[in-house]
Design an enzyme around this catalytic site. Structure first.
Site, PDB file in Angstrom:
ATOM      1  N   ASN A 144       0.829  -1.215   0.000  1.00 60.26           N
ATOM      2  CA  ASN A 144       0.000   0.000   0.000  1.00 60.26           C
ATOM      3  C   ASN A 144       0.862   1.262   0.000  1.00 60.26           C
ATOM      4  O   ASN A 144       0.354   2.357   0.213  1.00 60.26           O
ATOM      5  CB  ASN A 144      -0.904   0.031   1.231  1.00 60.26           C
ATOM      6  CG  ASN A 144      -1.911  -1.099   1.219  1.00 60.26           C
ATOM      7  OD1 ASN A 144      -2.427  -1.462   0.171  1.00 60.26           O
ATOM      8  ND2 ASN A 144      -2.185  -1.663   2.384  1.00 60.26           N
ATOM      9  N   GLU A 186     -15.822   5.202   3.142  1.00 63.00           N
ATOM     10  CA  GLU A 186     -14.420   5.356   2.772  1.00 63.00           C
ATOM     11  C   GLU A 186     -14.370   6.259   1.548  1.00 63.00           C
ATOM     12  O   GLU A 186     -15.337   6.327   0.788  1.00 63.00           O
ATOM     13  CB  GLU A 186     -13.801   3.997   2.438  1.00 63.00           C
ATOM     14  CG  GLU A 186     -13.710   3.101   3.660  1.00 63.00           C
ATOM     15  CD  GLU A 186     -12.969   1.795   3.399  1.00 63.00           C
ATOM     16  OE1 GLU A 186     -12.152   1.735   2.461  1.00 63.00           O
ATOM     17  OE2 GLU A 186     -13.211   0.838   4.137  1.00 63.00           O
ATOM     18  N   HIS A 222     -14.251  -0.579   5.883  1.00 64.91           N
ATOM     19  CA  HIS A 222     -13.158  -1.348   6.486  1.00 64.91           C
ATOM     20  C   HIS A 222     -13.573  -2.013   7.815  1.00 64.91           C
ATOM     21  O   HIS A 222     -14.399  -1.480   8.558  1.00 64.91           O
ATOM     22  CB  HIS A 222     -12.000  -0.374   6.743  1.00 64.91           C
ATOM     23  CG  HIS A 222     -10.719  -1.013   7.147  1.00 64.91           C
ATOM     24  ND1 HIS A 222     -10.288  -1.048   8.453  1.00 64.91           N
ATOM     25  CD2 HIS A 222      -9.759  -1.626   6.422  1.00 64.91           C
ATOM     26  CE1 HIS A 222      -9.112  -1.645   8.518  1.00 64.91           C
ATOM     27  NE2 HIS A 222      -8.766  -2.006   7.293  1.00 64.91           N
ATOM     28  N   ASP A 257     -13.275   7.976   5.847  1.00 65.17           N
ATOM     29  CA  ASP A 257     -11.998   7.315   6.113  1.00 65.17           C
ATOM     30  C   ASP A 257     -11.256   7.283   4.778  1.00 65.17           C
ATOM     31  O   ASP A 257     -11.637   6.558   3.861  1.00 65.17           O
ATOM     32  CB  ASP A 257     -12.275   5.897   6.637  1.00 65.17           C
ATOM     33  CG  ASP A 257     -10.985   5.104   6.882  1.00 65.17           C
ATOM     34  OD1 ASP A 257      -9.926   5.501   6.359  1.00 65.17           O
ATOM     35  OD2 ASP A 257     -11.054   4.075   7.573  1.00 65.17           O
ATOM     36  N   HIS A 299      -6.964   5.189   1.748  1.00 68.54           N
ATOM     37  CA  HIS A 299      -6.377   4.877   0.436  1.00 68.54           C
ATOM     38  C   HIS A 299      -6.447   6.031  -0.558  1.00 68.54           C
ATOM     39  O   HIS A 299      -5.955   5.905  -1.681  1.00 68.54           O
ATOM     40  CB  HIS A 299      -7.056   3.644  -0.166  1.00 68.54           C
ATOM     41  CG  HIS A 299      -6.867   2.426   0.669  1.00 68.54           C
ATOM     42  ND1 HIS A 299      -5.788   1.587   0.535  1.00 68.54           N
ATOM     43  CD2 HIS A 299      -7.589   1.937   1.694  1.00 68.54           C
ATOM     44  CE1 HIS A 299      -5.862   0.622   1.425  1.00 68.54           C
ATOM     45  NE2 HIS A 299      -6.956   0.809   2.151  1.00 68.54           N
ATOM     46  N   LYS A 351      -0.244   3.908   4.473  1.00 73.00           N
ATOM     47  CA  LYS A 351      -0.360   3.667   3.032  1.00 73.00           C
ATOM     48  C   LYS A 351       0.507   4.678   2.277  1.00 73.00           C
ATOM     49  O   LYS A 351       1.711   4.542   2.300  1.00 73.00           O
ATOM     50  CB  LYS A 351      -1.830   3.682   2.632  1.00 73.00           C
ATOM     51  CG  LYS A 351      -2.500   2.336   2.941  1.00 73.00           C
ATOM     52  CD  LYS A 351      -3.403   2.326   4.104  1.00 73.00           C
ATOM     53  CE  LYS A 351      -3.872   0.927   4.469  1.00 73.00           C
ATOM     54  NZ  LYS A 351      -4.907   0.939   5.502  1.00 73.00           N
ATOM     55  N   SER A 390     -10.931  -0.108  -0.120  1.00 66.02           N
ATOM     56  CA  SER A 390      -9.595  -0.690  -0.152  1.00 66.02           C
ATOM     57  C   SER A 390      -9.481  -1.960  -0.981  1.00 66.02           C
ATOM     58  O   SER A 390      -8.435  -2.223  -1.552  1.00 66.02           O
ATOM     59  CB  SER A 390      -9.127  -0.965   1.271  1.00 66.02           C
ATOM     60  OG  SER A 390     -10.109  -1.665   1.989  1.00 66.02           O
TER      61      SER A 390
HETATM   62  C1  LIG Z   1      -5.613   0.328   6.594  1.00 59.93           C
HETATM   63  C2  LIG Z   1      -6.936   0.911   6.926  1.00 59.93           C
HETATM   64  C3  LIG Z   1      -7.274   1.273   8.227  1.00 59.93           C
HETATM   65  C4  LIG Z   1      -6.399   0.942   9.396  1.00 59.93           C
HETATM   66  O1  LIG Z   1      -5.319   1.794   9.453  1.00 59.93           O
HETATM   67  P1  LIG Z   1      -4.027   1.306  10.243  1.00 59.93           P
HETATM   68  O2  LIG Z   1      -3.271   2.564  10.432  1.00 59.93           O
HETATM   69  O3  LIG Z   1      -3.342   0.316   9.373  1.00 59.93           O
HETATM   70  O4  LIG Z   1      -4.505   0.728  11.534  1.00 59.93           O
HETATM   71  C5  LIG Z   1      -8.470   1.919   8.446  1.00 59.93           C
HETATM   72  N1  LIG Z   1      -9.327   2.155   7.442  1.00 59.93           N
HETATM   73  C6  LIG Z   1      -9.047   1.789   6.182  1.00 59.93           C
HETATM   74  C7  LIG Z   1     -10.030   2.073   5.105  1.00 59.93           C
HETATM   75  C8  LIG Z   1      -7.851   1.143   5.881  1.00 59.93           C
HETATM   76  O5  LIG Z   1      -7.595   0.744   4.649  1.00 59.93           O
END
Ligand SMILES: *Cc1c(COP(=O)(O)O)cnc(C)c1O
Length: 405
Positions: A64, A196, A150, A225, A228, A257, A200
């Site tokens: 990522n 999101e 997620h 969120d 990505h 990421k 992802s």
């Molecule tokens: C990776 C991810 C998370 C978690 O983040 P970390 O910092 O790895 O704990 C939360 N939400 C989404 C959409 C993600 O892809």
């Protein structure tokens, strides 16, 4: 000492039925295995554009690290400089003595870049999502989530005091229905809509412009969120919201990421930040990230803004991949570096992934429960550190392997 001896004695004289956790665990593992869902970590000795696994070097299409920052010399030296300036650990949680000038500088930089009054740092996106969903809504409120959100959001939603409702992925009329139902029930319920920016496992975008409009109409808060999207989309990498011309009430950015590091931030207004500082247990009771890491994150944040070429390169590599795979290969065309190849069956996805591995490519198979049943896939991710040759090799190998299957 005495206690330990006693515990040991008790255990050895315990009847078998009291050891049933062992049986439960063993059965669960056996079931996973027969379903083709058994998961294992691969221990890598190196991971950038190539991963080294068991002495073999494989081209990595499962990272990522979209902008190729995880191995960037500027980031590495910023972290080293941070160690010299601030030492190793932060020493405490942020309300004790764990909030240092490097954390403050990063928070100010993020707020300024992303257009928020405040940024609040967390050690992971997982804990940032939990902190928000456990603290902001109470038991009278409603969380409305996209079904493909997620696992950290789903988990937090289930455990939150609020009622959780879910709508089918990107289904705007389902979202409208839920918002109407909530407002009809009682005007005192606060709805929080959560999606999101970039999903992802599919690499598709949420229709943020319309979702944001609906939230305004129904007096709901919007939380995005953008794990990505941040760094990858939008002007100067500001992410999905900038790309869609909206501002979320709460924006989650994660640093594991595109930032090439780890950690996360909650972007919000001043009062919300102060509220989280008072009440969010994940914030209050957790040691803050090392200040040297915050210093490195500041360097990553500067590179994300200045290096438009990384985003342009990702775009060009995506095009090249599409031009180079055969038409029979059902690669999903996306706006993002996430290019899923849906296989369906879990066993088959695993066998394709293994066939690619045998030919020197690392492409992880993603299986349920991470993705819906019967939608196991290869999740191909591109990074700005890949070369055109890397992409051509991926396409050629996919053409061979998929046609052989
Ligand atoms: C990776 C991810 C998370 C978690 O983040 P970390 O910092 O790895 O704990 C939360 N939400 C989404 C959409 C993600 O892809």
């Amino acid at each position: 000492m005495l206690l330990r001896v006693r515990v040991k004695m008790i255990y050895s004289t315990m009847p078998l039925s009291n050891r049933r956790f062992n049986h439960k665990i063993k059965h669960a593992l056996e079931a996973r295995e027969t379903q083709g869902l058994y998961r294992q970590r691969a221990c890598l000795s190196r991971a950038d554009q190539s991963v080294e696994h068991q002495g073999k070097s494989l081209l990595n299409f499962s990272s990522n690290d979209y902008l190729g920052l995880a191995q960037d010399p500027a980031i590495l030296s910023a972290w080293q400089e941070g160690l010299t300036l601030f030492g190793a650990g932060s020493g405490a949680s942020p309300l004790v003595t764990g909030f240092h000038s490097a954390h403050k500088a990063l928070e100010d930089q993020l707020a300024d870049w992303l257009g928020y009054e405040r940024a609040l740092l967390f050690n992971s996106g997982f804990s940032a999502n939990q902190a928000v969903l456990f603290t902001i809504p109470d038991k009278h409120d409603v969380l409305i989530q996209d079904k493909l959100n997620h696992a950290s959001l789903m988990e937090a939603g289930l455990l939150s005091p609020a009622t959780m409702r879910r709508f089918a992925h990107n289904d705007l009329s389902a979202l409208t229905r839920l918002l109407h139902q909530t407002n009809d029930k009682s005007p005192s319920i606060n709805p929080l809509v959560i999606t999101e920016g970039v999903f992802s496992m599919d690499g598709d975008l949420s229709p943020l412009a319309t979702i944001s409009e609906q939230c305004s109409q129904h007096d709901a808060w919007l939380m995005v969120d953008d794990a990505h999207g941040c760094g990858v989309l939008g002007d100067k990498g500001r992410g999905s919201c900038d790309f869609s011309g909206v501002k979320a009430d709460i924006l989650i950015v994660t640093f594991g990421k595109a930032f090439g590091l780890s950690g996360a931030a909650v972007m919000c207004n001043n009062d919300t930040a102060e509220y989280l500082i008072q009440f969010a247990r994940h914030f209050i009771y957790s040691t803050s990230m090392p200040p040297s890491q915050a210093h490195a994150l500041s360097a990553a944040c500067r590179l994300i803004q200045s290096d438009d070429w990384r985003r342009e390169k990702l775009h060009d590599l995506g095009h090249l991949l599409f031009e180079s795979v055969e038409n029979s290969i059902q690669l999903v065309d996306t706006h993002t570096p996430i290019k899923p190849l849906i296989i369906g069956d879990s066993h088959k996805a695993l066998s394709v992934s293994n066939a690619l591995k045998a030919k020197g490519l690392w492409v992880s198979a993603i299986r349920p429960p991470t993705v819906p049943v019967n939608s196991a896939r290869l999740r191909i991710t591109l990074t700005a550190a890949h070369t055109e040759q890397d992409i051509k090799r991926l396409a050629t190998t996919l053409n061979e392997v998929i046609n052989d299957e």
